[in-house]
Design an enzyme around this catalytic site. Sequence first.
Site, PDB file in Angstrom:
ATOM      1  N   LYS A 264       0.809  -1.226   0.000  1.00 58.44           N
ATOM      2  CA  LYS A 264       0.000   0.000   0.000  1.00 58.44           C
ATOM      3  C   LYS A 264       0.840   1.273   0.000  1.00 58.44           C
ATOM      4  O   LYS A 264       0.455   2.291  -0.561  1.00 58.44           O
ATOM      5  CB  LYS A 264      -0.929   0.012   1.218  1.00 58.44           C
ATOM      6  CG  LYS A 264      -2.035  -1.032   1.180  1.00 58.44           C
ATOM      7  CD  LYS A 264      -3.097  -0.687   0.166  1.00 58.44           C
ATOM      8  CE  LYS A 264      -4.278  -1.646   0.218  1.00 58.44           C
ATOM      9  NZ  LYS A 264      -5.181  -1.464  -0.935  1.00 58.44           N
TER      10      LYS A 264
ATOM     11  N   GLU B 225      -9.817   6.332   2.776  1.00 56.10           N
ATOM     12  CA  GLU B 225     -10.706   5.313   3.325  1.00 56.10           C
ATOM     13  C   GLU B 225      -9.847   4.113   3.678  1.00 56.10           C
ATOM     14  O   GLU B 225      -8.774   3.920   3.126  1.00 56.10           O
ATOM     15  CB  GLU B 225     -11.760   4.913   2.290  1.00 56.10           C
ATOM     16  CG  GLU B 225     -11.327   3.819   1.291  1.00 56.10           C
ATOM     17  CD  GLU B 225     -10.195   4.225   0.364  1.00 56.10           C
ATOM     18  OE1 GLU B 225      -9.983   5.440   0.181  1.00 56.10           O
ATOM     19  OE2 GLU B 225      -9.509   3.337  -0.179  1.00 56.10           O
TER      20      GLU B 225
ATOM     21  N   SER C 288       1.725  -9.750  -0.911  1.00 59.92           N
ATOM     22  CA  SER C 288       1.392  -8.321  -0.825  1.00 59.92           C
ATOM     23  C   SER C 288       1.564  -7.728   0.565  1.00 59.92           C
ATOM     24  O   SER C 288       1.761  -6.533   0.710  1.00 59.92           O
ATOM     25  CB  SER C 288      -0.040  -8.100  -1.304  1.00 59.92           C
ATOM     26  OG  SER C 288      -0.932  -8.910  -0.561  1.00 59.92           O
TER      27      SER C 288
END
Lengths: 255, 410
Positions: free
Chosen positions: B106, B128, B394
């Site tokens: 991220k 968000e 990830s």
Amino acid sequence: MTTNRIHQKLREDKKILSIYFTAGYPDLEDTVPIIENLQESGVDMIEIGLPFSDPLADGPTIQESSTRALKNGMTTTRLFKQLENIRETVHIPLIIMGYFNPIMQYGVENFCSRCAETGIDGLIIPDLPVDVYEEEYKSLFEKYGLANIFLITPQTPNERVRFIDSVSDGFIYMVSSASVTGAKNTFGAIQKQYFERIHNLRLKNPQIVGFGISNEDTFLAATELAKGAIIGSAFIKFLNEKGKERIPEFVNSIR
Amino acid sequence: MSTPVKTAVPIGGAAGSGSYHVSEKGYYGEFGGAFIPEMLYPNVEQLRQKYLEVMSDPSFKEEFNQLLKDYVGRPSPLYFAKRMSEKYGTRIYLKREDLNHTGAHKINNTIGQILMARRLGKNRIIAETGAGQHGVATATVCALMGMECVVYMGEIDIARQAPNVARMKMLGAEVRPALSGSRTLKDATNEAIRDWINNPVDTHYIIGSAIGPHPYPDMVTRFQSVISEEIRIQLKEKEGRENPDYVVACIGGGSNAAGTFYHFLDKEEVGIIAVEAAGKGIDSGESAATSVLGHKGIIHGCKTLLMQTDDGQITEPYSISAGLDYPGVGPMHSHLYTSGRATFKSITDDEAMKAGLELCKLEGIIPAIESSHALAIFENTRFEKDNIVVVALSGRGDKDLNTYIDHFGL
């Protein structure tokens, strides 16, 4: 250019009071009685909200009413069923306001055709952008004689306001301030400047102000330069607190 | 005196190249676009006009790359998983996004977008978050840049992701509960969009996945494309070839998948496998397998595949992994699915948990449950012995310890 009840109403020499409510709220079968009661009380135009699970441009009041309406069992099919005979009793302009996804799933042409059969005069679809409308759907709306209403905001530059005016048919929905529905109580200097800026553009479509209109003061301030104003969240709150029988009281308090 | 200027290429490569990339109008095939209320138009339009120009600026690229290197810790290793490869009879590489600062991919996107926000003159950031990973990554870069940060998070997610809520607060962010609707990720996204409508001038919205109105899916994908860019370089060093036989990634909204696939989209010899969360099973009513259960519609400003009722109401997805329970997929992925370019698989909660635990035992790596979905495909998918399969790992599993503990009774 279509000629329907919206155009006729806008030609009348008066300020327009339009009321928004959510179909199927507070109870599923309240849709028609509320419309009839609003007409009886002297409202000029009505926006019927087609409830959506994720209403991005709306504040908490309208979102909650949508959630409740959906829980009550409201659907697009149901709404058209409820409105089937509405033109036997109601003669003021009726507009459906809804987000694009439910309309897309119903089929845009199918939706427009049902609107025409039912006697709906126009649509407000906040998340259908003006350029997509112009390219893909304008001819369809015209085929069924539906006015499509677009929003402008204090941040919309003059050039884009003119573009929206050129594509619009009916009126332009002037969002009063940078906000979701139901957010403000009074208008400040920035709003007044914005109202003047738009007024001075001398657009071909009349303007009706929405968002943040809740009482006589805000109605008068909004309609000083514009043709009319729309009340939504304040009316829904009233419905929730006082019930549909007392609608005339609400309308009389505005003008 | 004029010197010839080399045409600047934005991060991720030239625009409009290849049939799986975004078109000038913001579409991937029939998916994408910008279905937004007029209130959002000025902000989204400003971004659309500027993003490629900004991403082409050499000083922007330099700043982005420097932060990825010194702050995030890139390049992330491409690790040959020897014992796992032996077990499944193929050559498995793990792209270690779990080793990034903040523990997932991220941060690649939030670094890029905070620099973008600064170039656009914004001083307030909103985001968000579902599980809290994107919220933490956003709060982190806001602290780094000294910017105000508000993160919207569903009330229910706040209750079940307490450590990430604490992290965001420690990093100086304000966490605002989304109280509407189902009070999870989709509602947090609605609230963030409403905030942006209410604050149109000073605020930039850092969307965490490859979703939203154009240009967000393309911008996020380009910032994440560093993943596949590095895979090509690292694989060349290790195997003497840039292209693996397959790339595999889990997919919720699809940002790690977009970054992992990006530089292979037009390399038809590379198989692309996207792994969705089947939850308790595709037909259980508790699933997030959008490619199977979804239909074309509009969610959060783009046309894409999404889970909805016949009447067009968006439904609530379910997965044991909070990062995969989004009711849609990014528009690029919808196009990869319908065009047949990518193969979509779905993995249940149980299969994912088992694969996660297996990676711990075989390789000494505790994966995020999201990533465990990608790892789980080896159980039922046969690859050739000499195939090179690159799996995006990830994120790391620290945030999921409670779920692992509950699931396995540890």
